[in-house]
Design an enzyme around this catalytic site. Sequence first.
Site, PDB file in Angstrom:
ATOM      1  N   GLY A 128      -1.370 -21.611 -19.560  1.00 12.77           N
ATOM      2  CA  GLY A 128      -2.677 -21.355 -20.140  1.00 12.77           C
ATOM      3  C   GLY A 128      -2.578 -21.241 -21.653  1.00 12.77           C
ATOM      4  O   GLY A 128      -1.495 -20.984 -22.193  1.00 12.77           O
ATOM      5  N   CYS A 151       3.757 -15.315 -22.552  1.00 13.60           N
ATOM      6  CA  CYS A 151       2.667 -15.865 -23.356  1.00 13.60           C
ATOM      7  C   CYS A 151       3.280 -16.841 -24.348  1.00 13.60           C
ATOM      8  O   CYS A 151       4.349 -16.550 -24.907  1.00 13.60           O
ATOM      9  CB  CYS A 151       1.986 -14.715 -24.097  1.00 13.60           C
ATOM     10  SG  CYS A 151       0.694 -15.219 -25.235  1.00 13.60           S
ATOM     11  N   LEU A 152       2.637 -17.973 -24.576  1.00  9.80           N
ATOM     12  CA  LEU A 152       3.214 -18.958 -25.505  1.00  9.80           C
ATOM     13  C   LEU A 152       3.322 -18.418 -26.930  1.00  9.80           C
ATOM     14  O   LEU A 152       4.104 -18.925 -27.725  1.00  9.80           O
ATOM     15  CB  LEU A 152       2.403 -20.255 -25.497  1.00  9.80           C
ATOM     16  CG  LEU A 152       2.513 -21.105 -24.223  1.00  9.80           C
ATOM     17  CD1 LEU A 152       1.761 -22.415 -24.400  1.00  9.80           C
ATOM     18  CD2 LEU A 152       3.958 -21.373 -23.850  1.00  9.80           C
ATOM     19  N   GLU A 180      -5.918 -15.213 -20.400  1.00  9.72           N
ATOM     20  CA  GLU A 180      -6.530 -16.069 -21.432  1.00  9.72           C
ATOM     21  C   GLU A 180      -7.830 -15.471 -21.950  1.00  9.72           C
ATOM     22  O   GLU A 180      -8.132 -15.557 -23.150  1.00  9.72           O
ATOM     23  CB  GLU A 180      -6.756 -17.485 -20.900  1.00  9.72           C
ATOM     24  CG  GLU A 180      -5.501 -18.229 -20.449  1.00  9.72           C
ATOM     25  CD  GLU A 180      -4.325 -18.149 -21.417  1.00  9.72           C
ATOM     26  OE1 GLU A 180      -4.535 -18.050 -22.638  1.00  9.72           O
ATOM     27  OE2 GLU A 180      -3.177 -18.167 -20.924  1.00  9.72           O
ATOM     28  N   HIS A 191      -7.205 -12.918 -24.538  1.00 11.09           N
ATOM     29  CA  HIS A 191      -6.928 -13.496 -25.864  1.00 11.09           C
ATOM     30  C   HIS A 191      -8.201 -13.644 -26.687  1.00 11.09           C
ATOM     31  O   HIS A 191      -8.176 -13.515 -27.920  1.00 11.09           O
ATOM     32  CB  HIS A 191      -6.317 -14.900 -25.719  1.00 11.09           C
ATOM     33  CG  HIS A 191      -4.821 -14.928 -25.637  1.00 11.09           C
ATOM     34  ND1 HIS A 191      -4.009 -14.452 -26.638  1.00 11.09           N
ATOM     35  CD2 HIS A 191      -3.984 -15.419 -24.686  1.00 11.09           C
ATOM     36  CE1 HIS A 191      -2.735 -14.635 -26.296  1.00 11.09           C
ATOM     37  NE2 HIS A 191      -2.685 -15.206 -25.114  1.00 11.09           N
TER      38      HIS A 191
HETATM   39 NI    NI Z   1      -1.070 -15.778 -23.962  1.00  8.82          NI
END
Ligand code: NI
Length: 162
Positions: free
Chosen positions: A46, A90-91, A133, A136
């Site tokens: 995501g 998380c990226l 997401e 965020h």
């Molecule tokens: Ni994230």
Amino acid sequence: MAIRQVRLETDEILRKKAKEVDEVDDRIREILDDMLETMYEYNGVGLAGPQIGILKRIIVIDLYDGSKPLKLVNPRIIKQKGEQEVDEGCLSFPNEFAKLIRPAEVIVEALNENGKKVKIKGEGLLAQALAHEIDHLDGILFVDKMIPGTLHYVDPNEPEEK
Ligand code: NI
């Protein structure tokens, strides 16, 4: 399509509240496609607008389970049920993971990439990804919710220990 730069943990933009999208136009569709391409580049499930420096309420999700990737505009959780303890990353936090509690089930209302209203029911991993997401978009990061003492680093070159 283009791969965008992923903003990392100390970037202030990750703490800002994203704005509602008024109209789902070609520009929004292009950003959503870029977000998917960026997410695939880093093997994420995501990605949210603020993570590529765009403070708009847009998210993409792909669980790699054969279903179509989700591109959602102005998503919001209208119902949630139960709890699940998850190990989450998380990226924007490369190689970092922590345990936290997410809802077991969510119902999300959003617009799709054509501006049509959609309702998505997510359980398990999909509920987790939607909650992560959407957080965020309000400047909330998974580390804010982690169970104390569970933050751990996973070396991408080593098999993960369970
Ligand atoms: Ni994230």
